[in-house]
Design a protein around this motif. Sequence first.
Motif, PDB file in Angstrom:
ATOM      1  N   ASP A 110       0.836  -0.950  -0.043  1.00 11.63           N
ATOM      2  CA  ASP A 110      -0.168  -0.111  -0.189  1.00 11.63           C
ATOM      3  C   ASP A 110       0.791   1.210  -0.175  1.00 11.63           C
ATOM      4  OD1 ASP A 110      -1.696   2.144   0.343  1.00 11.63           O
ATOM      5  OD2 ASP A 110      -2.629   1.357   2.306  1.00 11.63           O
ATOM      6  N   ALA A 111       0.948   1.900  -1.164  1.00 11.99           N
ATOM      7  CA  ALA A 111       1.785   2.950  -1.221  1.00 11.99           C
ATOM      8  C   ALA A 111       1.314   4.352  -0.625  1.00 11.99           C
ATOM      9  CB  ALA A 111       2.060   3.651  -2.785  1.00 11.99           C
ATOM     10  N   ASN A 112       0.068   4.164  -0.076  1.00  8.49           N
ATOM     11  CA  ASN A 112      -0.294   5.164   0.683  1.00  8.49           C
ATOM     12  C   ASN A 112      -0.281   5.131   2.387  1.00  8.49           C
ATOM     13  OD1 ASN A 112      -1.296   6.630  -1.453  1.00  8.49           O
ATOM     14  ND2 ASN A 112      -3.042   5.113  -1.474  1.00  8.49           N
ATOM     15  N   PHE A 113       0.248   3.968   2.771  1.00  7.99           N
ATOM     16  CA  PHE A 113       0.309   3.726   4.071  1.00  7.99           C
ATOM     17  C   PHE A 113       1.581   4.600   4.645  1.00  7.99           C
ATOM     18  CE2 PHE A 113       1.522   1.392   8.021  1.00  7.99           C
ATOM     19  CZ  PHE A 113       0.524   1.009   8.481  1.00  7.99           C
ATOM     20  N   ASP A 114       0.964   5.235   5.905  1.00  8.73           N
ATOM     21  CA  ASP A 114       2.091   6.129   6.694  1.00  8.73           C
ATOM     22  C   ASP A 114       3.136   5.437   7.403  1.00  8.73           C
ATOM     23  OD1 ASP A 114       3.460   8.480   7.595  1.00  8.73           O
ATOM     24  OD2 ASP A 114       1.737   8.990   8.928  1.00  8.73           O
ATOM     25  N   SER A 115       4.106   5.280   7.009  1.00  8.25           N
ATOM     26  CA  SER A 115       5.376   4.637   7.980  1.00  8.25           C
ATOM     27  C   SER A 115       6.017   5.717   8.905  1.00  8.25           C
ATOM     28  CB  SER A 115       6.083   3.654   6.669  1.00  8.25           C
ATOM     29  OG  SER A 115       6.540   4.752   5.768  1.00  8.25           O
ATOM     30  N   GLY A 116       5.686   6.903   8.703  1.00  8.80           N
ATOM     31  CA  GLY A 116       6.244   7.848   9.407  1.00  8.80           C
ATOM     32  C   GLY A 116       6.201   7.852  10.923  1.00  8.80           C
ATOM     33  N   ALA A 117       5.254   7.094  11.427  1.00  8.13           N
ATOM     34  CA  ALA A 117       5.294   6.806  12.992  1.00  8.13           C
ATOM     35  C   ALA A 117       6.476   5.909  13.432  1.00  8.13           C
ATOM     36  CB  ALA A 117       3.953   6.172  13.153  1.00  8.13           C
ATOM     37  N   LEU A 118       6.686   4.846  12.597  1.00  9.90           N
ATOM     38  CA  LEU A 118       7.795   4.072  12.766  1.00  9.90           C
ATOM     39  C   LEU A 118       9.201   4.861  12.798  1.00  9.90           C
ATOM     40  CD1 LEU A 118       8.161   0.865  12.914  1.00  9.90           C
ATOM     41  CD2 LEU A 118       8.857   1.097  10.503  1.00  9.90           C
ATOM     42  N   ILE A 119       9.569   5.653  11.755  1.00  9.24           N
ATOM     43  CA  ILE A 119      10.671   6.497  11.642  1.00  9.24           C
ATOM     44  C   ILE A 119      10.689   7.412  12.828  1.00  9.24           C
ATOM     45  CG2 ILE A 119      11.959   7.998  10.341  1.00  9.24           C
ATOM     46  CD1 ILE A 119      10.908   6.073   8.017  1.00  9.24           C
ATOM     47  N   PHE A 120       9.808   8.173  13.263  1.00  6.35           N
ATOM     48  CA  PHE A 120       9.771   9.227  14.199  1.00  6.35           C
ATOM     49  C   PHE A 120       9.923   8.595  15.588  1.00  6.35           C
ATOM     50  CE2 PHE A 120       7.518  11.353  17.940  1.00  6.35           C
ATOM     51  CZ  PHE A 120       8.057  12.473  17.632  1.00  6.35           C
ATOM     52  N   GLY A 121       9.529   7.265  15.904  1.00  3.78           N
ATOM     53  CA  GLY A 121       9.949   6.800  17.094  1.00  3.78           C
ATOM     54  C   GLY A 121      11.196   6.157  17.227  1.00  3.78           C
ATOM     55  N   HIS A 122      12.175   5.783  15.888  1.00 12.87           N
ATOM     56  CA  HIS A 122      13.375   5.755  16.014  1.00 12.87           C
ATOM     57  C   HIS A 122      14.129   6.753  16.184  1.00 12.87           C
ATOM     58  CE1 HIS A 122      12.674   1.869  13.506  1.00 12.87           C
ATOM     59  NE2 HIS A 122      12.388   1.644  14.583  1.00 12.87           N
ATOM     60  N   GLN A 123      13.776   7.833  15.710  1.00  9.54           N
ATOM     61  CA  GLN A 123      14.407   9.321  15.879  1.00  9.54           C
ATOM     62  C   GLN A 123      14.409   9.463  17.579  1.00  9.54           C
ATOM     63  OE1 GLN A 123      16.611  10.820  13.967  1.00  9.54           O
ATOM     64  NE2 GLN A 123      17.285  11.917  15.852  1.00  9.54           N
ATOM     65  N   THR A 124      13.365   9.378  17.911  1.00 10.29           N
ATOM     66  CA  THR A 124      13.366   9.535  19.541  1.00 10.29           C
ATOM     67  C   THR A 124      14.317   8.763  20.175  1.00 10.29           C
ATOM     68  OG1 THR A 124      10.932  10.290  19.366  1.00 10.29           O
ATOM     69  CG2 THR A 124      11.826   9.671  21.528  1.00 10.29           C
ATOM     70  N   LEU A 125      14.340   7.604  19.895  1.00 15.83           N
ATOM     71  CA  LEU A 125      15.471   6.630  20.462  1.00 15.83           C
ATOM     72  C   LEU A 125      16.823   7.084  20.280  1.00 15.83           C
ATOM     73  CD1 LEU A 125      13.828   3.067  19.601  1.00 15.83           C
ATOM     74  CD2 LEU A 125      14.265   3.843  22.064  1.00 15.83           C
ATOM     75  N   ASN A 126      17.036   7.454  19.018  1.00 16.87           N
ATOM     76  CA  ASN A 126      18.364   7.803  18.602  1.00 16.87           C
ATOM     77  C   ASN A 126      18.756   9.192  19.446  1.00 16.87           C
ATOM     78  OD1 ASN A 126      18.692   6.082  16.630  1.00 16.87           O
ATOM     79  ND2 ASN A 126      18.157   7.291  14.838  1.00 16.87           N
ATOM     80  N   ASP A 127      17.902  10.160  19.811  1.00 21.16           N
ATOM     81  CA  ASP A 127      18.181  11.357  20.733  1.00 21.16           C
ATOM     82  C   ASP A 127      18.522  10.734  22.097  1.00 21.16           C
ATOM     83  OD1 ASP A 127      17.393  12.777  18.397  1.00 21.16           O
ATOM     84  OD2 ASP A 127      15.633  13.466  18.829  1.00 21.16           O
TER      85      ASP A 127
END
Length: 140
Positions: A68-85
Amino acid sequence: MGKIERLLKELTTEHKEFLNKMKEFQERLEKEFSEETVEEIIKFLDEDIERHAKKEEEDLVDAIEEADANFDSGALIFGHQTLNDGIDDLKTAFEEYKNGKADEKEVIKYIDRVFILLKDHFVEEEHYLFPDILKLDLEI
């Protein structure tokens, strides 16, 4: 079993392994604080957790976009950025400890914070994000 379901099972298994490893690290630190244990924790975060995050951000996102090209996978990446911080904050605290500018309690506070972020992230993925993603697999 579809590609997405296989990936989600693999990622969930890794979550359980990581939770056990974090518990082991915390038990070791409760018995005795050591720089070696903190270095092992940082290595675990930099290698195992980073490899896991890449698997989610690359393999899983590719499989999702295929379904599904319209699925928003941004939540996954946002969570990882919080972890990296959080991991960066831990590394800074550990450097300050080694330079005599922070104490053991400060380092442990940041380790605990990163471990809580990881636990919360795993729960969020397994209880909310993964079930939504799994629906995509079933629709293919």
